[in-house]
Scaffold this active site. Structure first.
Site, short mmCIF file in Angstrom:
data_model
loop_
_atom_site.label_atom_id
_atom_site.label_comp_id
_atom_site.label_asym_id
_atom_site.label_seq_id
_atom_site.Cartn_x
_atom_site.Cartn_y
_atom_site.Cartn_z
N SER A 84 12.00 -18.55 3.06
CA SER A 84 11.05 -19.48 3.66
C SER A 84 11.75 -20.71 4.22
CB SER A 84 10.07 -20.00 2.61
OG SER A 84 9.55 -18.96 1.86
N HIS A 140 10.95 -13.77 8.77
CA HIS A 140 10.09 -14.44 7.79
C HIS A 140 8.61 -14.11 8.00
CE1 HIS A 140 8.36 -18.43 6.13
NE2 HIS A 140 8.39 -17.52 5.19
N GLU A 191 8.44 -15.31 11.78
CA GLU A 191 9.49 -16.15 12.38
C GLU A 191 10.80 -15.35 12.37
OE1 GLU A 191 8.22 -20.72 11.20
OE2 GLU A 191 9.13 -19.50 9.65
N ASN A 242 6.95 -23.89 7.80
CA ASN A 242 7.06 -24.63 6.54
C ASN A 242 7.53 -26.07 6.74
OD1 ASN A 242 6.03 -22.63 4.96
ND2 ASN A 242 8.01 -21.68 4.57
N1 CAA Z 1 -3.53 -9.84 0.25
C1 CAA Z 1 -3.95 -8.89 1.10
N2 CAA Z 1 -5.14 -8.94 1.73
C2 CAA Z 1 -5.91 -10.01 1.49
C3 CAA Z 1 -5.54 -11.05 0.61
C4 CAA Z 1 -4.30 -10.94 -0.02
N3 CAA Z 1 -3.84 -11.88 -0.84
N4 CAA Z 1 -6.54 -11.96 0.57
C5 CAA Z 1 -7.50 -11.51 1.38
N5 CAA Z 1 -7.11 -10.36 1.94
C6 CAA Z 1 -7.84 -9.58 2.92
C7 CAA Z 1 -9.20 -9.12 2.40
O1 CAA Z 1 -9.11 -7.87 1.73
C8 CAA Z 1 -9.98 -9.01 3.67
O2 CAA Z 1 -9.61 -7.81 4.32
P1 CAA Z 1 -10.69 -6.93 5.14
O3 CAA Z 1 -11.20 -7.84 6.24
O4 CAA Z 1 -9.91 -5.78 5.65
O5 CAA Z 1 -11.75 -6.56 4.17
C9 CAA Z 1 -9.45 -10.15 4.55
O6 CAA Z 1 -8.16 -10.46 4.01
C10 CAA Z 1 -10.34 -11.34 4.51
O7 CAA Z 1 -10.47 -11.70 3.15
P2 CAA Z 1 -11.70 -12.50 2.54
O8 CAA Z 1 -12.90 -12.27 3.40
O9 CAA Z 1 -11.83 -12.21 1.10
O10 CAA Z 1 -11.21 -13.98 2.53
P3 CAA Z 1 -10.89 -14.93 3.70
O11 CAA Z 1 -11.66 -14.65 4.93
O12 CAA Z 1 -10.99 -16.26 3.05
O13 CAA Z 1 -9.36 -14.65 4.06
C11 CAA Z 1 -7.09 -15.24 3.78
C12 CAA Z 1 -8.34 -14.76 3.09
C13 CAA Z 1 -6.64 -14.21 4.82
C14 CAA Z 1 -6.02 -15.38 2.71
C15 CAA Z 1 -7.42 -16.60 4.51
O14 CAA Z 1 -8.00 -17.48 3.59
C16 CAA Z 1 -6.22 -17.25 5.14
O15 CAA Z 1 -5.81 -16.89 6.22
N6 CAA Z 1 -5.62 -18.24 4.44
C17 CAA Z 1 -4.45 -18.96 4.92
C18 CAA Z 1 -3.23 -18.19 4.54
C19 CAA Z 1 -1.99 -18.91 4.99
O16 CAA Z 1 -2.00 -19.98 5.54
N7 CAA Z 1 -0.86 -18.27 4.72
C20 CAA Z 1 0.41 -18.84 5.04
C21 CAA Z 1 0.97 -19.40 3.79
S1 CAA Z 1 2.53 -20.18 4.08
C22 CAA Z 1 3.61 -18.94 3.95
O17 CAA Z 1 3.35 -17.81 3.65
C23 CAA Z 1 4.98 -19.34 4.30
C24 CAA Z 1 5.91 -19.34 3.19
O18 CAA Z 1 7.08 -19.14 3.48
C25 CAA Z 1 5.55 -19.70 1.83
#
Ligand code: CAA
Length: 304
Positions: free
Chosen positions: A141, A162, A174, A212
């Site tokens: 990350s 990434h 990325e 990040n």
């Molecule tokens: N793993 C896999 N699939 C997931 C999941 C997970 N942890 N959480 C939710 N999903 C799936 C669900 O199964 C659902 O799939 P379907 O449409 O096929 O049924 C879909 O995502 C939507 O889920 P929900 O309706 O339950 O929930 P939501 O609409 O709130 O979406 C989310 C969940 C996709 C996590 C959304 O909240 C989101 O996009 N959050 C932001 C995530 C983000 O910013 N990630 C980046 C983090 S930073 C990073 O990763 C960088 C690093 O280096 C640390």
């Protein structure tokens, strides 16, 4: 020993030239079977490439295969994929606990913990076992990709790839270019990311890359705001969702990313940019010390 079928088909030798000309990546290795390793393996298998996930123990290797199967079964139950698509994806998934089983991979993605010494040790081992044409990449990350490249005898064939959490859902990847990487390596990484159906962006090898470097000052400031008593974490999350249309508030996102990973990311950003708002906040460190790592440990800022 690799668990799965049909891998012998891929015990071929491919020249660098052929690989780069055809962008033909048949076998992908993933080192590390945490949330990211398992999610990336699902993405790769659904894109039609064989994938071998190398875990530290046989038990966790098998657990990874089950986790991918469960995730696909969930999509099947929602009619997002067919039984045939699920079976085809699973036929691409192999797991192992021995790094030597990655010998014939065309591309390897290291997805172990965010610790430079651990990653460098893995790159030294990978460099010894994989074929000469294999491109070695890291899903780090924030850590300097150049430090991993320099641990190998193939620094021109090392770059960062990434993925974001959850890897199956998030469209962005990325592609990090250390100064040592060749054009061919970056072209291969771009082609791989496109085959995975993701949107690739290219970025220089600087701590935090794009996302990040911009995201973590915000997340750390949200904790500072909580510590200052400005608002409750629930209200801060509600505010950022409702006020900015973010899918999650900062505390829910920290729990999703993992609080230990968040500390590592902030430490890497602080060591490069030396800005005081990048020093991990005391509340974050305290939660990690208590073993509250976010969703993966069922407790973080929130309980799950
Ligand atoms: N793993 C896999 N699939 C997931 C999941 C997970 N942890 N959480 C939710 N999903 C799936 C669900 O199964 C659902 O799939 P379907 O449409 O096929 O049924 C879909 O995502 C939507 O889920 P929900 O309706 O339950 O929930 P939501 O609409 O709130 O979406 C989310 C969940 C996709 C996590 C959304 O909240 C989101 O996009 N959050 C932001 C995530 C983000 O910013 N990630 C980046 C983090 S930073 C990073 O990763 C960088 C690093 O280096 C640390």
């Amino acid at each position: 020993m690799i668990f799965g079928i049909g891998l012998a088909n891929h015990l071929y030798t491919s020249t660098v030239a052929r690989m780069i000309q055809t962008r033909d990546i048949k076998l992908v290795g993933i080192v590390g079977s945490g949330i990211m390793g398992s999610g990336i393996a699902e993405v790769v298998s659904r894109a039609g490439m064989d994938v071998v996930v190398c875990s530290r123990a046989e038990q966790t290797a098998h657990a990874t295969r089950s986790a991918i199967e469960k995730s696909l079964a969930n999509k099947l139950s929602k009619a997002k994929i067919s039984q045939e698509q699920m079976d085809t994806a699973m036929s691409h998934v192999y797991v192992t606990s021995k790094i030597e089983d990655l010998a014939n991979c065309d591309l390897v993605i290291e997805s172990a913990i965010e610790d430079l010494t651990t990653k460098q040790r893995l790159f030294v081992e990978l460099d010894k076992v994989v074929k000469l044409s294999c491109v070695l990449t890291t899903n780090t990350s924030t850590l300097p990709v150049i430090e991993m490249a320099r641990s190998t005898n193939r620094p021109d064939k090392v770059c960062g790839i990434h993925f974001f959490n959850p890897a199956v859902i998030m469209p962005l990847v990325e592609i990090i270019r250390p100064i040592t990487a060749s054009d061919e390596t970056i072209a291969l990484a771009n082609a791989f990311v496109a085959t995975c159906g993701k949107d690739g962006v290219q970025v220089a090898d600087r701590a935090g890359f794009i996302v990040n470097a911009l995201l973590f000052p915000y997340l750390n400031n949200a904790i500072a705001m909580l510590e200052a008593g400005t608002a409750s974490m629930e209200d801060i999350d509600t505010a950022m969702k409702g006020g900015c249309n973010f899918p999650m508030g900062p505390f829910a996102l920290l729990d999703l990313v993992g609080l230990d990973t968040s500390v590592s990311i902030l430490e890497a950003l602080y060591s490069e940019f030396k800005s005081s708002n990048l020093e991990p906040r005391p509340t974050l460190r305290k939660l990690v010390e208590q073993g509250k790592l976010g969703r993966k440990s069922k407790q973080g800022f929130y309980n799950y």
